[in-house]
Design a protein around this motif. Sequence first.
Motif, PDB file in Angstrom:
ATOM      1  N   ALA A   1     -23.881  17.384  31.394  1.00 19.53           N
ATOM      2  CA  ALA A   1     -23.220  16.053  32.392  1.00 19.53           C
ATOM      3  C   ALA A   1     -22.581  15.338  31.366  1.00 19.53           C
ATOM      4  O   ALA A   1     -21.620  14.755  31.979  1.00 19.53           O
ATOM      5  CB  ALA A   1     -24.464  15.709  32.983  1.00 19.53           C
ATOM      6  N   SER A   2     -23.020  14.770  30.455  1.00 22.26           N
ATOM      7  CA  SER A   2     -22.193  13.837  29.362  1.00 22.26           C
ATOM      8  C   SER A   2     -21.073  14.421  29.195  1.00 22.26           C
ATOM      9  O   SER A   2     -19.858  13.581  28.942  1.00 22.26           O
ATOM     10  CB  SER A   2     -23.039  13.608  28.167  1.00 22.26           C
ATOM     11  OG  SER A   2     -24.292  12.865  28.480  1.00 22.26           O
ATOM     12  N   ALA A   3     -20.521  15.499  29.001  1.00 21.81           N
ATOM     13  CA  ALA A   3     -19.507  16.428  28.597  1.00 21.81           C
ATOM     14  C   ALA A   3     -18.426  16.687  29.916  1.00 21.81           C
ATOM     15  O   ALA A   3     -17.555  17.038  29.720  1.00 21.81           O
ATOM     16  CB  ALA A   3     -19.669  17.744  28.131  1.00 21.81           C
ATOM     17  N   GLY A   4     -19.099  16.432  30.827  1.00 21.66           N
ATOM     18  CA  GLY A   4     -18.317  16.309  32.263  1.00 21.66           C
ATOM     19  C   GLY A   4     -18.116  17.814  32.725  1.00 21.66           C
ATOM     20  O   GLY A   4     -17.108  17.953  33.493  1.00 21.66           O
ATOM     21  N   LEU A   5     -19.144  18.570  32.245  1.00 29.80           N
ATOM     22  CA  LEU A   5     -18.909  20.022  32.859  1.00 29.80           C
ATOM     23  C   LEU A   5     -19.883  20.000  34.035  1.00 29.80           C
ATOM     24  O   LEU A   5     -19.967  21.305  34.642  1.00 29.80           O
ATOM     25  CB  LEU A   5     -19.499  20.698  31.706  1.00 29.80           C
ATOM     26  CG  LEU A   5     -18.668  20.887  30.472  1.00 29.80           C
ATOM     27  CD1 LEU A   5     -19.121  21.614  29.205  1.00 29.80           C
ATOM     28  CD2 LEU A   5     -17.197  21.177  30.754  1.00 29.80           C
ATOM     29  N   ILE A   6     -20.646  19.231  34.461  1.00 28.93           N
ATOM     30  CA  ILE A   6     -21.268  19.355  35.798  1.00 28.93           C
ATOM     31  C   ILE A   6     -20.410  18.675  36.836  1.00 28.93           C
ATOM     32  O   ILE A   6     -19.953  17.375  36.643  1.00 28.93           O
ATOM     33  CB  ILE A   6     -22.677  18.604  35.642  1.00 28.93           C
ATOM     34  CG1 ILE A   6     -23.670  19.060  34.527  1.00 28.93           C
ATOM     35  CG2 ILE A   6     -23.379  18.504  37.125  1.00 28.93           C
ATOM     36  CD1 ILE A   6     -23.792  20.643  34.464  1.00 28.93           C
ATOM     37  N   GLY A   7     -20.263  19.318  37.922  1.00 27.35           N
ATOM     38  CA  GLY A   7     -19.545  18.453  39.084  1.00 27.35           C
ATOM     39  C   GLY A   7     -17.953  18.889  38.659  1.00 27.35           C
ATOM     40  O   GLY A   7     -17.161  17.911  38.960  1.00 27.35           O
ATOM     41  N   ILE A   8     -17.339  19.878  38.261  1.00 28.16           N
ATOM     42  CA  ILE A   8     -16.016  20.069  37.614  1.00 28.16           C
ATOM     43  C   ILE A   8     -15.069  19.932  38.822  1.00 28.16           C
ATOM     44  O   ILE A   8     -13.832  19.290  38.922  1.00 28.16           O
ATOM     45  CB  ILE A   8     -15.858  21.303  36.921  1.00 28.16           C
ATOM     46  CG1 ILE A   8     -16.451  21.076  35.519  1.00 28.16           C
ATOM     47  CG2 ILE A   8     -14.118  21.559  36.916  1.00 28.16           C
ATOM     48  CD1 ILE A   8     -16.283  22.480  34.512  1.00 28.16           C
ATOM     49  N   THR A   9     -15.704  20.562  40.184  1.00 34.64           N
ATOM     50  CA  THR A   9     -14.673  20.537  41.301  1.00 34.64           C
ATOM     51  C   THR A   9     -14.957  19.214  41.994  1.00 34.64           C
ATOM     52  O   THR A   9     -14.433  19.299  43.220  1.00 34.64           O
ATOM     53  CB  THR A   9     -14.891  21.812  41.850  1.00 34.64           C
ATOM     54  OG1 THR A   9     -16.200  22.174  42.282  1.00 34.64           O
ATOM     55  CG2 THR A   9     -14.444  23.010  41.050  1.00 34.64           C
TER      56      THR A   9
ATOM     57  N   GLY B   1     -18.201  10.757  40.711  1.00 34.57           N
ATOM     58  CA  GLY B   1     -18.316  11.192  38.995  1.00 34.57           C
ATOM     59  C   GLY B   1     -17.758  12.560  38.727  1.00 34.57           C
ATOM     60  O   GLY B   1     -17.772  12.699  37.616  1.00 34.57           O
ATOM     61  N   GLY B   2     -17.432  13.185  39.729  1.00 34.96           N
ATOM     62  CA  GLY B   2     -16.847  14.703  39.171  1.00 34.96           C
ATOM     63  C   GLY B   2     -15.464  14.573  38.697  1.00 34.96           C
ATOM     64  O   GLY B   2     -14.817  13.495  38.607  1.00 34.96           O
ATOM     65  N   ALA B   3     -15.032  15.802  38.280  1.00 36.06           N
ATOM     66  CA  ALA B   3     -13.579  15.598  37.541  1.00 36.06           C
ATOM     67  C   ALA B   3     -12.324  15.856  38.298  1.00 36.06           C
ATOM     68  O   ALA B   3     -11.379  15.787  37.959  1.00 36.06           O
ATOM     69  CB  ALA B   3     -13.499  16.900  36.366  1.00 36.06           C
ATOM     70  N   GLY B   4     -12.730  16.561  39.753  1.00 39.38           N
ATOM     71  CA  GLY B   4     -11.570  16.631  40.754  1.00 39.38           C
ATOM     72  C   GLY B   4     -10.887  17.781  39.911  1.00 39.38           C
ATOM     73  O   GLY B   4      -9.511  18.079  40.707  1.00 39.38           O
ATOM     74  N   LEU B   5     -11.292  18.776  39.561  1.00 41.37           N
ATOM     75  CA  LEU B   5     -10.473  19.815  39.123  1.00 41.37           C
ATOM     76  C   LEU B   5     -10.681  21.414  39.774  1.00 41.37           C
ATOM     77  O   LEU B   5     -11.187  21.087  40.797  1.00 41.37           O
ATOM     78  CB  LEU B   5     -10.821  20.138  37.648  1.00 41.37           C
ATOM     79  CG  LEU B   5     -10.537  19.092  36.673  1.00 41.37           C
ATOM     80  CD1 LEU B   5     -10.806  19.430  35.283  1.00 41.37           C
ATOM     81  CD2 LEU B   5      -8.930  18.702  36.610  1.00 41.37           C
ATOM     82  N   GLY B   6     -10.163  22.334  39.577  1.00 36.79           N
ATOM     83  CA  GLY B   6     -10.265  23.536  40.109  1.00 36.79           C
ATOM     84  C   GLY B   6     -11.451  24.786  39.485  1.00 36.79           C
ATOM     85  O   GLY B   6     -11.886  24.534  38.634  1.00 36.79           O
TER      86      GLY B   6
ATOM     87  N   VAL C   1     -25.215  27.081  38.167  1.00 35.83           N
ATOM     88  CA  VAL C   1     -26.265  26.795  39.418  1.00 35.83           C
ATOM     89  C   VAL C   1     -25.822  25.336  39.675  1.00 35.83           C
ATOM     90  O   VAL C   1     -25.930  24.972  41.066  1.00 35.83           O
ATOM     91  CB  VAL C   1     -27.798  27.033  38.874  1.00 35.83           C
ATOM     92  CG1 VAL C   1     -28.795  26.437  39.924  1.00 35.83           C
ATOM     93  CG2 VAL C   1     -27.903  28.393  38.769  1.00 35.83           C
ATOM     94  N   GLN C   2     -25.556  24.574  38.783  1.00 32.39           N
ATOM     95  CA  GLN C   2     -25.573  22.946  39.140  1.00 32.39           C
ATOM     96  C   GLN C   2     -24.247  22.987  39.823  1.00 32.39           C
ATOM     97  O   GLN C   2     -24.322  22.081  40.746  1.00 32.39           O
ATOM     98  CB  GLN C   2     -25.381  22.290  37.871  1.00 32.39           C
ATOM     99  CG  GLN C   2     -26.645  22.069  36.990  1.00 32.39           C
ATOM    100  CD  GLN C   2     -27.959  22.070  37.879  1.00 32.39           C
ATOM    101  OE1 GLN C   2     -28.235  20.947  38.338  1.00 32.39           O
ATOM    102  NE2 GLN C   2     -28.874  23.098  37.706  1.00 32.39           N
ATOM    103  N   ASN C   3     -23.335  23.612  39.655  1.00 31.50           N
ATOM    104  CA  ASN C   3     -21.903  23.422  40.328  1.00 31.50           C
ATOM    105  C   ASN C   3     -22.007  23.996  41.668  1.00 31.50           C
ATOM    106  O   ASN C   3     -21.244  23.470  42.588  1.00 31.50           O
ATOM    107  CB  ASN C   3     -20.739  23.979  39.379  1.00 31.50           C
ATOM    108  CG  ASN C   3     -20.487  22.951  38.163  1.00 31.50           C
ATOM    109  OD1 ASN C   3     -20.786  21.649  38.342  1.00 31.50           O
ATOM    110  ND2 ASN C   3     -20.157  23.768  37.007  1.00 31.50           N
ATOM    111  N   VAL C   4     -22.424  25.016  41.716  1.00 28.70           N
ATOM    112  CA  VAL C   4     -22.745  25.671  43.151  1.00 28.70           C
ATOM    113  C   VAL C   4     -23.478  24.869  44.055  1.00 28.70           C
ATOM    114  O   VAL C   4     -23.051  24.542  45.196  1.00 28.70           O
ATOM    115  CB  VAL C   4     -22.909  27.159  42.869  1.00 28.70           C
ATOM    116  CG1 VAL C   4     -23.428  27.905  44.265  1.00 28.70           C
ATOM    117  CG2 VAL C   4     -22.176  28.117  42.257  1.00 28.70           C
TER     118      VAL C   4
END
Length: 390
Positions: free
Chosen positions: A57-65, A71-76, A100-103
């Motif tokens: 989460a700290s690295a921004g890998l949770i919620g990429i899309t 707090g997400g990255a708004g990517l694809g 699993v977190q992202n789905v």
Amino acid sequence: MTTLSTGSVRTPIPVNTVDRVAFRDMCKAFAEKEIGTRWKEADAEKRFPRAFYVAAASAGLIGITASEDIGGAGLGSYEEAIAMEEMSRVNPNLAVSVLVQNVAGSILHEHGNAEHREIARRNIAGDCLVAITITEPEAGNDIQNVRTRATRDGDEWVLDGMKSFITLGGDADVLVTLAQTDPAQGRNGMRFFAVDRRSPGIEVSQIDTYVNRPAPTFRVTFNQVRVPESRRLDAGFAAIMAGFNRERIMVAARWLGHMQTALEWARDYAGTRRQFGRPIGANQSIAFSLAQCHVDVEAARQLTYHAAARWDSGVPLRDVILDVSAAKLHSTQAVVRVTQAALHVGGGWGLTTELPVMRWALDALVAPVTVGSVEIQLRAIAREMGLPVE
């Protein structure tokens, strides 16, 4: 950034919103630091290290899309696949916890109310681990046969049923759970609920497995579990199908990363391990086997990122199913072939704990049966080809 919908019209992701070379380098460095130091201990203990989730989460890998407003990255999905590939090169099982977190998180933030979006925000921030709770003992690939029931009682719903093979089911704070709210409606009578895992009436038990041990699998039983109406999501079968197809891209990327590691190891080992006065890689039987593995890896790469790019283009879901199923089918079959070839290169030593290859081969065995079996993917591909398969 608008999020993807599950309808016939989907919103495209802007092209080149991130430097993908730099993003891949970041993901690789994260995986080497945060997974490389944890996965062996977690594998031996069959226990999920929550500190890894916090680090991801700290690295921004949770919620990429996910959208930036929560707090997400708004990517694809393309960037999501890059992250999954690089993490899985180190260990596919801690990587799957991010998947699993992202789905599960996407169901919350794409289909939920303000309360669900707050759960998604906390999940992205590293404060709320989630699990997706769909599979049942009699409803694996047959999602329409889900038997968990949600019965309305005033301002609450009462859940009864059993789920199985739930990754992180005993570790999660919130279970994104599918239940039948109106059995007479069949697949249209299903809805998701965001259920606090510590609610009275929930029992969890870990399933002992040979695979996925750093991200354990659980049975989850619901016995008269009361859930507020505010925790019901306006998401059902259509959201499941959209989620499954997006998840299949991530699954393809997961096993792409895993097979790359196995092939690189086998190539290096075959170049240094000597028998009869020469490296074993000088034998055509070994060299040709690894050459075929190279083709498997590169085909998986092309299929996976083509599917991700198609998904991000915003084409209707029905128009991306062929690409997604082809990527998932090939990657999950190829990883078994590649890891078995690597195990063969290891010879007798490959069966010992002194070499890593047996662990890789065992982990790969789960690939063909997750998120839609081989037969499910073949059926989807055949139907998209216009064949009248039942």
